[in-house]
Scaffold this active site. Sequence first.
Site, PDB file in Angstrom:
ATOM      1  N   ASP A 169      -8.119   0.079  -2.855  1.00 19.41           N
ATOM      2  CA  ASP A 169      -8.816   1.236  -3.472  1.00 19.41           C
ATOM      3  C   ASP A 169      -8.301   1.663  -4.849  1.00 19.41           C
ATOM      4  O   ASP A 169      -9.025   2.344  -5.582  1.00 19.41           O
ATOM      5  CB  ASP A 169      -8.794   2.493  -2.576  1.00 19.41           C
ATOM      6  CG  ASP A 169      -9.549   2.290  -1.279  1.00 19.41           C
ATOM      7  OD1 ASP A 169     -10.268   1.289  -1.155  1.00 19.41           O
ATOM      8  OD2 ASP A 169      -9.402   3.140  -0.383  1.00 19.41           O
TER       9      ASP A 169
ATOM     10  N   SER B  43      -6.142   8.900   3.565  1.00 20.49           N
ATOM     11  CA  SER B  43      -4.986   8.008   3.503  1.00 20.49           C
ATOM     12  C   SER B  43      -3.985   8.422   2.425  1.00 20.49           C
ATOM     13  O   SER B  43      -3.248   7.590   1.912  1.00 20.49           O
ATOM     14  CB  SER B  43      -5.449   6.568   3.263  1.00 20.49           C
ATOM     15  OG  SER B  43      -6.021   6.051   4.437  1.00 20.49           O
TER      16      SER B  43
ATOM     17  N   ARG C 272      -1.568   8.108  -3.779  1.00 24.05           N
ATOM     18  CA  ARG C 272      -2.464   7.115  -3.190  1.00 24.05           C
ATOM     19  C   ARG C 272      -3.776   7.758  -2.726  1.00 24.05           C
ATOM     20  O   ARG C 272      -3.804   8.931  -2.374  1.00 24.05           O
ATOM     21  CB  ARG C 272      -1.746   6.486  -1.977  1.00 24.05           C
ATOM     22  CG  ARG C 272      -2.380   5.235  -1.445  1.00 24.05           C
ATOM     23  CD  ARG C 272      -1.548   4.658  -0.316  1.00 24.05           C
ATOM     24  NE  ARG C 272      -1.636   5.451   0.902  1.00 24.05           N
ATOM     25  CZ  ARG C 272      -0.828   5.300   1.940  1.00 24.05           C
ATOM     26  NH1 ARG C 272       0.162   4.419   1.909  1.00 24.05           N
ATOM     27  NH2 ARG C 272      -0.976   6.047   3.014  1.00 24.05           N
ATOM     28  N   ASP C 273      -4.822   6.955  -2.697  1.00 22.06           N
ATOM     29  CA  ASP C 273      -6.140   7.370  -2.181  1.00 22.06           C
ATOM     30  C   ASP C 273      -6.644   8.575  -2.971  1.00 22.06           C
ATOM     31  O   ASP C 273      -7.095   9.576  -2.410  1.00 22.06           O
ATOM     32  CB  ASP C 273      -6.011   7.709  -0.679  1.00 22.06           C
ATOM     33  CG  ASP C 273      -7.340   7.534   0.063  1.00 22.06           C
ATOM     34  OD1 ASP C 273      -8.220   6.842  -0.469  1.00 22.06           O
ATOM     35  OD2 ASP C 273      -7.483   8.088   1.164  1.00 22.06           O
TER      36      ASP C 273
ATOM     37  N   ASP D 260      -9.427   4.962  10.442  1.00 21.96           N
ATOM     38  CA  ASP D 260      -9.626   5.146   8.999  1.00 21.96           C
ATOM     39  C   ASP D 260      -9.260   6.552   8.539  1.00 21.96           C
ATOM     40  O   ASP D 260      -8.970   6.756   7.354  1.00 21.96           O
ATOM     41  CB  ASP D 260     -11.104   4.922   8.640  1.00 21.96           C
ATOM     42  CG  ASP D 260     -11.524   3.481   8.852  1.00 21.96           C
ATOM     43  OD1 ASP D 260     -10.735   2.580   8.543  1.00 21.96           O
ATOM     44  OD2 ASP D 260     -12.653   3.266   9.333  1.00 21.96           O
TER      45      ASP D 260
ATOM     46  N   TYR E 130       0.837  -1.210   0.000  1.00 21.02           N
ATOM     47  CA  TYR E 130       0.000   0.000   0.000  1.00 21.02           C
ATOM     48  C   TYR E 130       0.869   1.255   0.000  1.00 21.02           C
ATOM     49  O   TYR E 130       1.044   1.907   1.029  1.00 21.02           O
ATOM     50  CB  TYR E 130      -0.883  -0.030   1.260  1.00 21.02           C
ATOM     51  CG  TYR E 130      -1.983   0.996   1.326  1.00 21.02           C
ATOM     52  CD1 TYR E 130      -2.890   1.158   0.291  1.00 21.02           C
ATOM     53  CD2 TYR E 130      -2.160   1.806   2.457  1.00 21.02           C
ATOM     54  CE1 TYR E 130      -3.925   2.080   0.372  1.00 21.02           C
ATOM     55  CE2 TYR E 130      -3.193   2.730   2.552  1.00 21.02           C
ATOM     56  CZ  TYR E 130      -4.065   2.857   1.504  1.00 21.02           C
ATOM     57  OH  TYR E 130      -5.100   3.771   1.593  1.00 21.02           O
TER      58      TYR E 130
HETATM   59  C1  BGC Z   1      -4.163   3.864   6.556  1.00 18.49           C
HETATM   60  C2  BGC Z   1      -2.847   3.139   6.696  1.00 18.49           C
HETATM   61  C3  BGC Z   1      -2.981   1.997   7.666  1.00 18.49           C
HETATM   62  C4  BGC Z   1      -4.129   1.096   7.270  1.00 18.49           C
HETATM   63  C5  BGC Z   1      -4.365  -0.004   8.263  1.00 18.49           C
HETATM   64  C6  BGC Z   1      -5.250   2.891   6.197  1.00 18.49           C
HETATM   65  O1  BGC Z   1      -6.470   3.535   6.202  1.00 18.49           O
HETATM   66  O2  BGC Z   1      -4.049   4.870   5.601  1.00 18.49           O
HETATM   67  O3  BGC Z   1      -1.890   4.061   7.162  1.00 18.49           O
HETATM   68  O4  BGC Z   1      -1.795   1.255   7.708  1.00 18.49           O
HETATM   69  O5  BGC Z   1      -5.312   1.851   7.149  1.00 18.49           O
HETATM   70  O6  BGC Z   1      -4.783   0.476   9.482  1.00 18.49           O
END
Ligand code: BGC
Length: 444
Positions: A221, A181, A174-175, A399, A169
């Site tokens: 995502d 995120s 990203r996102d 989140d 990830y």
């Molecule tokens: C976050 C990450 C995190 C993952 C698991 C995502 O929403 O952006 O930083 O590692 O959730 O908790």
Amino acid sequence: MFKSTAFLALLSLVPTLVSAQQPLYAQCGGIGWSGGTTCVSGATCQKLNDYYSQCLPGSATTPTTTPTTTPTTTPTTSVPTGTTTPAAGNPYTGYTIYLTPYYADEVKAAAALISDATQKAKALKVANIPTFTWFDVIAKTSTLGTYLADASAKGKASGQKYLVQIVVYDLPDRDCAALASNGEFSIANDGLNKYYGYIDQLVAQIKKYPDVRVVAVIEPDSLANLVTNLNVAKCSGAQTAYKTGTIYALKQLNSVGVYMYLDAGHAGWLGWPANLTPAAQLFAQLYRDAGSPPFVRGLATNVANYNALSASSPDPVTQGNSNYDEIHYINALAPALSSGGFPAHFIVDQGRSGVQNIRSAWGDWCNVKGAGFGMRPTLNTGSSLIDAIVWIKPGGECDGTSNTSSPRYDAHCGLSDAAPNAPEAGTWFQSYFETLVKNANPAL
Ligand code: BGC
């Protein structure tokens, strides 16, 4: 004793001169942070992103810079040599899932803060439930080697075969359709090359432990955003980088025998009938473009979401979509995948799906109030399409922040069905964890 009490009293009088040491897993830095920046003994303050540094166990040995080797800018088009043949069937069969110490430690630290003895005991049980470990910043990649070495040693000592679950990830930009995120790499700042370096770091460590099986969820995502959110400028701008980065990840992880499930959103996203065919086509095209890597096993659904695997009745917010839960979504998507030549196997996140009918709208994804831990990970899935029910989002990790002044504030995290006082994405959200424990279904 007396001395330290006096010292603490002094500290409280001069907070601007001396900062208290932050406990394990507490925030210790980041843009806008005004609290303590040093950690208690045994923990080190590590930068996770510009907005958040956290006290993590051990000393700061993780690299914080990108590798010095120059990664290839154009991924090779052939499947890397050295590819071994995947085992036939479900990659989970016959394996013990490794418990990541990172999550177990988070949970134990959280349980220690719960005063009610019954709730504390329930909370502690969560430390024994396997979750995926998210490699959401390059600085964390070196810990993968530590986990693999530990899993390898445990395997040798017990005679069992171990499997480590990871989430890849860190794509640049990203996102792209949300803010909570947003990641560390940007396309404008050489992010794709940096992403190759990130993948290379994971691969280098996995290569050293061929006796440990690795299962990876690829980039939550990202491809789903390319199916439905190309009207968002950041998503259309990221399209090429997402595809090129994912192809690179698939090829390189395939070369070291990592079993892969690409993220496929959830029933309320790609499960709408109009989205099924475009989604299946995108997955199949990308898979072919990567040279049909044999270790790509299928798709992961409901990652970090709240949908039931099989709802007893449709949640009212799902109205209009006959695919109102994950099993309907999977059954609808599988034929379209198979006809495109993509392997139609699935894993489904049920970590926070214990309580249904809690959302005001199906698209609400941020720290939904009233959620509970869900079905325990199992290979008894009730469907030949589903390899395993898993916990992918580590429940208790946030989140997204509800702080409206944070650069990563996303309006979804301020909705009335989102829990208030939420910290930055990925960091520990104690009150939310306690609710997940209390509302767990099945009960803990
Ligand atoms: C976050 C990450 C995190 C993952 C698991 C995502 O929403 O952006 O930083 O590692 O959730 O908790």
